[in-house]
Design a protein around this motif. Sequence first.
Motif, PDB file in Angstrom:
ATOM      1  N   UNK A 187      39.598  66.671  61.859  1.00  0.00           N
ATOM      2  CA  UNK A 187      38.175  66.958  61.669  1.00  0.00           C
ATOM      3  C   UNK A 187      37.835  66.715  60.202  1.00  0.00           C
ATOM      4  N   UNK A 188      36.876  65.850  59.982  1.00  0.00           N
ATOM      5  CA  UNK A 188      36.395  65.549  58.635  1.00  0.00           C
ATOM      6  C   UNK A 188      35.045  66.222  58.446  1.00  0.00           C
ATOM      7  N   UNK A 231      42.134  59.796  56.167  1.00  0.00           N
ATOM      8  CA  UNK A 231      41.351  59.701  57.413  1.00  0.00           C
ATOM      9  C   UNK A 231      41.689  58.405  58.137  1.00  0.00           C
ATOM     10  N   UNK A 232      41.726  57.306  57.387  1.00  0.00           N
ATOM     11  CA  UNK A 232      42.024  56.000  57.997  1.00  0.00           C
ATOM     12  C   UNK A 232      43.440  55.965  58.590  1.00  0.00           C
ATOM     13  N   UNK A 233      44.374  56.709  57.986  1.00  0.00           N
ATOM     14  CA  UNK A 233      45.755  56.736  58.501  1.00  0.00           C
ATOM     15  C   UNK A 233      45.900  57.643  59.717  1.00  0.00           C
ATOM     16  N   UNK A 256      38.324  54.113  62.717  1.00  0.00           N
ATOM     17  CA  UNK A 256      38.617  53.520  64.025  1.00  0.00           C
ATOM     18  C   UNK A 256      38.774  54.540  65.144  1.00  0.00           C
ATOM     19  N   UNK A 257      39.266  55.743  64.820  1.00  0.00           N
ATOM     20  CA  UNK A 257      39.596  56.714  65.870  1.00  0.00           C
ATOM     21  C   UNK A 257      38.579  57.844  65.951  1.00  0.00           C
ATOM     22  N   UNK A 284      41.777  62.530  69.010  1.00  0.00           N
ATOM     23  CA  UNK A 284      40.711  61.734  68.404  1.00  0.00           C
ATOM     24  C   UNK A 284      40.102  62.484  67.228  1.00  0.00           C
ATOM     25  N   UNK A 285      39.416  61.740  66.378  1.00  0.00           N
ATOM     26  CA  UNK A 285      38.850  62.334  65.176  1.00  0.00           C
ATOM     27  C   UNK A 285      37.384  62.706  65.372  1.00  0.00           C
TER      28      UNK A 285
END
Length: 673
Positions: free
Chosen positions: A478-479, A471-473, A492-493, A362-363
Amino acid sequence: MTIIRVALDTPLDFCFDYRWAATAGDAAPPRIGQLALVPFGRREVVGLIVAVDVATEVPADKLKDALAIRSQLAPLSEQWRALCAFAADYYQRPLGEVALPGLPKNLRALKTTALDRALKKLAKTAAAHDATPAAAPLLNPAQQAAADAIAGAQGFAPHLLYGVTGSGKTEVYLQAAAQILTRHDDAQILILVPEINLTPQLEGNIRVRFPAVMVATLHSSLAEGERMTHWLAAHLGRARIVLGTRLAILASLPQLKLIVIDEEHDPSYKQQEGLRYSARDLAVWRAHQLEIPIVLGSATPSLESWQHAQTGRYRKLELRERAVAAAVLPAVHLIDMERNKPLDGLTPMLIAALKLRLQRGEQSLLFLNRRGYAPVIACDACGWISNCSRCTAFMVLHKPEHRLRCHHCSLELRIPRSCPTCGNVDLQPLGRGTQRVEEGLQAIFPEARITRIDADSTRRKGSAQAAFDTVHRGEVDILIGTQMVAKGHDFKNLTLVGILNPDTALFSQDYRASERLFAQLMQVAGRAGRAAQKEGGSASEVLIQTRYPQHPLYAAVVNHDYDHFATELLAERQQAHLPPYLYQALLRAEARELVTAIDFLTQAATAVEFPGVTINDPIPMTMTRVANVDRAQLLIECPSRPALQAFLKVWLAALRAIKTRAKWSLEVDPVDI
């Protein structure tokens, strides 16, 4: 003889008369709202025709001839000119200084080459596409009620769409717009967003949903030719949906039927130089002028809009649940940094939460509204710190570039090898910026895919959108980001948000600081858990590292309780006689020496007496010096907006008569004091 009166982009608060003699190639008489090429001093400039007459008070020997009329362009409408006139009057600026900068630069060029090229390009552009529109998702009852209320409104109808993060406000906008576009064959919809990086995602959704509708975008990152084409599409009524940032509120839209202001609370809607206008406030006035509905959407409305909703001036539409049925608001937890000591800026509790998300695929998002490596470098031996020599500010350490950089005047220096004062070679970074957090995370989680999104990492055109796409892909674990990632993005994740170092805003002298901090925390917290929780996956969670966990602001964030927070804050504002219960204007002055600026403001404070208006003492600005220029300010307050406006008109005339070397400017409804 035909006389045309022309507004020019000058600080002079009047228009200029010119003589017009039709040439063989342009026999049509000039019309109000057209653009004209005229001589001005030693230059030739383009201005806006605001009147056509047969007489003038200008002596014949001083009257100059207009050079050309832009007759290939349809005149700017009366309603557009009225909008510019209102903005000029309210914000106390010359009409030309409002109307002309709102037009594309290529439209104001001396030659018409770019205009002719854009018109030809637009003529070849297909008005519709055969693609099948994407199916609109089924709205929940609250969303459907909101969309129907907006689309069915008659006349001027301001709506505050108050919806928690992830409640589907965008879908309400789109389905209300769809109803209006279906009902009116020529209707135009204007949708404003606070930041450029929010336009690509929304534009993509709009184009998929409305493939048969021409869509135009208007923001400052467009190439001039592209901006010209999009502006013309709006001006000619070809573009039925216009999406843009604050400058789009001044676009020419002859068939405007609905205005949407997304994230209406955002301070980015206030222009901070030149014409210091509020796009949100002008949008409300424009909707009133045209007698059309307007929607102001936010999970954390501005206190001004909240008060209007509480008093019935705005109709409040509420979305209390997230649009995805199985998605819930994230649980917010406070990490007491006095008990859970941080290591390299990250507490053990936050590190453990990051590790869990990595294990589950997960992100996570770490939010720190401070770019660079460290806010300052310092010498422990003598106390030297990296001050900017041109500003009342620190120079920020940017380690990857091996530079010190001032974020206010853009001065850049090499990192000194030793202390300039005592020669000590052991200089240390103090505090943390996004670059330093990124470096620390890479050491803790060497296997993680880490991406940083801030003003430094997205300098190249298109780099911000490319980063968000990764990020979306799902190509980022970690952002790390600043306010660029805090709102509008639908990851989404993403199940974990960590918020670092928010405490500094708790002690700001700006009375709006708590309102802004709360909005910022709620917005960034809302990036978590926007999709349904996966089986065996993590519940969405927000962890806030703070040294003041008992602060009432954090309690409101933990409870997602904007209602109570806003009510309490409004009560404080009313008791303290602050906006929205008071109206303000701010006179700023700047000069090479602070005494020059203060002296001008002192004269200004006694120039005019006006009943009911309070003129405070002149003071240096919080950041007194920027780029070797000293700055001071004078705050004017009044409980009546009309009385304040009446005073400002008289006062400005007096200010222009004061002889000073200071450069000064006036801001109505200031947002930064």
